[in-house]
Design an enzyme around this catalytic site. Structure first.
Site, short mmCIF file in Angstrom:
data_model
loop_
_atom_site.label_atom_id
_atom_site.label_comp_id
_atom_site.label_asym_id
_atom_site.label_seq_id
_atom_site.Cartn_x
_atom_site.Cartn_y
_atom_site.Cartn_z
N HIS A 209 29.66 35.33 36.06
CA HIS A 209 30.46 35.98 35.03
C HIS A 209 29.96 37.40 34.84
CE1 HIS A 209 33.26 32.92 33.76
NE2 HIS A 209 32.29 32.02 33.68
N ASP B 279 33.84 42.76 34.32
CA ASP B 279 35.18 42.19 34.40
C ASP B 279 36.26 43.28 34.41
OD1 ASP B 279 34.29 39.62 34.49
OD2 ASP B 279 35.02 39.03 32.53
#
Length: 375
Positions: free
Chosen positions: A125, A155
């Site tokens: 992540h 991200d």
């Protein structure tokens, strides 16, 4: 939607995080974005990343599903996917297959670690990718562990924005060559590119290894967040001398303290002194004192306050869709300004309409329904 991307057709394989945001930003600017969802779903008015998109529900493991998606991709300009390496290939939808059928397709791939390398197939992540690049080590206070930068850096900064950059670079190249290609957007690559300035500063001796001891990481007393007397906070970023002079004047910073601003050895004591100064007034007091000033002092707003701020209102920075205030399409254009976004639709809402628009005959649609490929 209207906008500068009107006429661009994008197939988006449903996922989470940076790929859906990329699709949303394309759709905000007028692209026709069709999401291939895995199954029908209920209302999702607060799923902002799916606004302005149409959705079809396709069971990719059912007979005929792969050929259906290939047929859609063969009529699109761009396909974007955010699966782990090898997933699209196992579905029969890898870039080799898609480009063989549609040689001018721009095939955008979003991963954390990249398509190859020893970590390519690992889960991860945002926080992991920022950690891997060395940039997380630089964030936060020296007496605490590195601070997670939400999931904005890998991200959306290193991921979404570099995927979009790659797509438009490939579209520009296609306008001259007539050929499509694969865009391999890895979040770690994007974060590394974003952090290039710090590598340069380190090489020049302008950045040290200690966290919270440099100009842009909260180490400088004039580039930092301070608490106010009411528990609020103000952000200060008075880097340039003229802005710092304005800060000193309006905040009442003593001249002898201001004179030491570039003495790094005294920064800890300076930060403590600044903290006392800004703790003496409320956030609203400081906002009033510095309103319209070039001192680079701005209150730290809550999200609700940001929506209601006069500057945001004057710029129509937010729109309300299905009762939810959210960012208006950005950036802005002088001629081809996009319209107000449409609320997200439930997954699978547009299956029949999209397939008809792509020339999928009614009898084939019925066969796909019977096979469980579409819903």
């Amino acid at each position: 939607m209207t906008g500068p991307l009107q006429g661009l057709t994008v197939i988006e394989m449903a996922g989470i995080g940076p790929c859906p945001l990329a699709g949303q930003l394309l759709a905000d600017q007028g692209a026709e974005v069709i999401v291939v969802d895995r199954a029908p779903g209920g209302a999702r008015p607060h799923d902002i990343n799916n606004r302005n998109k149409r959705s079809i529900a396709v069971n990719l493991k059912a007979p005929g599903a792969t050929d259906l998606v290939l047929d859609l991709a063969s009529q699109a300009d761009v396909l974007i996917e955010g699966f782990r390496p090898g997933v699209m290939e196992r579905l029969g939808l890898g870039p080799d297959v898609c480009l063989a059928q549609h040689p001018d397709l721009v095939y955008g791939r979003m991963t954390g670690w990249g398509q190859e390398g020893p970590m390519a197939r690992m889960a991860g992540h945002d926080l992991n990718y920022v950690a891997q690049t060395g940039l997380l080590h630089m964030m936060g206070d020296s007496d605490r562990p590195p601070a997670p930068p939400l999931n904005l850096v890998a991200d959306y900064g290193g991921g979404t924005m570099f995927l979009l950059f790659g797509i438009f670079a490939a579209l520009w190249e296609r306008s001259r060559s007539g050929q499509g290609q694969v865009v391999d957007a890895a979040m770690i690559d994007g974060v590394n590119a974003l952090g290039a300035v710090f590598a340069g500063m380190t090489a020049q001796g302008m950045w040290g290894p200690a966290r919270g001891a440099n100009m842009l990481d909260g180490g400088a007393p004039y580039y930092r967040v301070y608490e106010t007397s009411d528990g609020g906070h103000v952000s200060i970023a008075a880097i340039e001398p003229q802005f710092f002079t304005e800060l000193v004047k309006k905040a009442g910073i003593p001249a002898e303290l201001a004179a030491r601003r570039d003495d790094h050895s005294t920064w800890p004591e300076q930060r403590a002194a600044y903290a006392q100064i800004f703790a003496a007034r409320t956030r609203a007091d400081w906002a009033a004192i510095f309103e319209g000033s070039d001192a680079c002092l701005v209150p730290v707003l809550t999200p609700d306050e940001a929506v209601a701020h006069p500057h945001a209102i004057a710029r129509d920075a937010y729109v309300t869709i299905a009762g939810l205030p959210q960012a208006a399409p950005a950036p802005r254009f002088s001629r081809s300004q996009p319209g107000t976004p449409c609320a997200p639709v439930p997954a699978g809402s547009n299956t029949a309409g999209v397939l008809t628009r792509f020339g999928i005959a009614p009898d084939r649609q019925e066969q796909l329904r019977k096979a469980g490929a579409i819903h």
